[in-house]
Design an enzyme around this catalytic site. Sequence first.
Site, PDB file in Angstrom:
ATOM      1  N   HIS A 121      -7.537   9.761  -3.793  1.00 43.82           N
ATOM      2  CA  HIS A 121      -6.190   9.381  -3.334  1.00 43.82           C
ATOM      3  C   HIS A 121      -5.133  10.198  -4.081  1.00 43.82           C
ATOM      4  CE1 HIS A 121      -3.162   6.113  -2.130  1.00 43.82           C
ATOM      5  NE2 HIS A 121      -2.509   6.827  -3.037  1.00 43.82           N
ATOM      6  N   SER A 127       0.843  -1.189   0.000  1.00 45.38           N
ATOM      7  CA  SER A 127       0.000   0.000   0.000  1.00 45.38           C
ATOM      8  C   SER A 127       0.875   1.235   0.000  1.00 45.38           C
ATOM      9  CB  SER A 127      -0.883   0.035   1.242  1.00 45.38           C
ATOM     10  OG  SER A 127      -1.446   1.329   1.363  1.00 45.38           O
ATOM     11  N   GLU A 155      -9.515   6.077  -8.330  1.00 49.47           N
ATOM     12  CA  GLU A 155      -9.729   6.629  -6.988  1.00 49.47           C
ATOM     13  C   GLU A 155      -9.508   8.138  -7.018  1.00 49.47           C
ATOM     14  OE1 GLU A 155      -7.440   4.801  -3.887  1.00 49.47           O
ATOM     15  OE2 GLU A 155      -8.434   2.866  -4.096  1.00 49.47           O
TER      16      GLU A 155
END
Length: 234
Positions: free
Chosen positions: A206, A150, A203
């Site tokens: 983000h 991540s 996304e």
Amino acid sequence: MRRVFKKILIFVIVICTLWYAAELKGINLNKIGLALNEKYKLLNLNNTSRKKELVLVNIEHGLSKDYKPEGLTTPNISFATGVNQEEKYVAGIIAKPIEELVHAAKQDGIILLGNSGYRSYKSQNDVYTSRIKSEGKKLADAYVAKPGFSEHQTGLCIDLTNKSSNFVKGTKEADWLAENCYKFGFIIRYPYGKQDITSIEYEPWHIRYVGKEAAKYIYDNKITLEEYLAQSKK
Ligand SMILES: [Zn+2]
């Protein structure tokens, strides 16, 4: 006469064999060249002398369990309700840029809230396993990175949201962010239509800090961080 014919035949066979061997060698060399290029590209993506803000973390490039960003700090911005202390942290290097971004948005009448900054390896592991339980492995893999893979573990990114917690394309907050974040050194890390490269669904919330120069280049050319690193050989 026959002898002459035989000589010519041998000559032709030798020439053909040599030509074929040369061709074959050429093809092999080409293949080796391609393999080297591929290898170079990969080495390039893992270049350790690269600026810290250009570190690549994706499905193929992970961080160690113990990796922790330098100077973790809570930026002076508003957060959505329920955000825990760990997720309010960001790497020291992005604290000021994120404050400036949120401030500039406010000047334009856009309220952006912090939603999730740094996530430790352990937290990512918790998020990933709970998503598998609630939505199944397929959806979890599409939206949540495996622990170590991540970008949130780098502290260089943050998820933002709006007051209605409905941060989708077409909302004024998401549109503002997409058009302006590069000015502060951030990029929309998982853009629409680039899932085949990033391996993450679109996304809009983000954002990832890469520095102003890289962010502008990525924005202008509508590319991803993966493409930028492969192109720029940085
Ligand atoms: Zn995120």
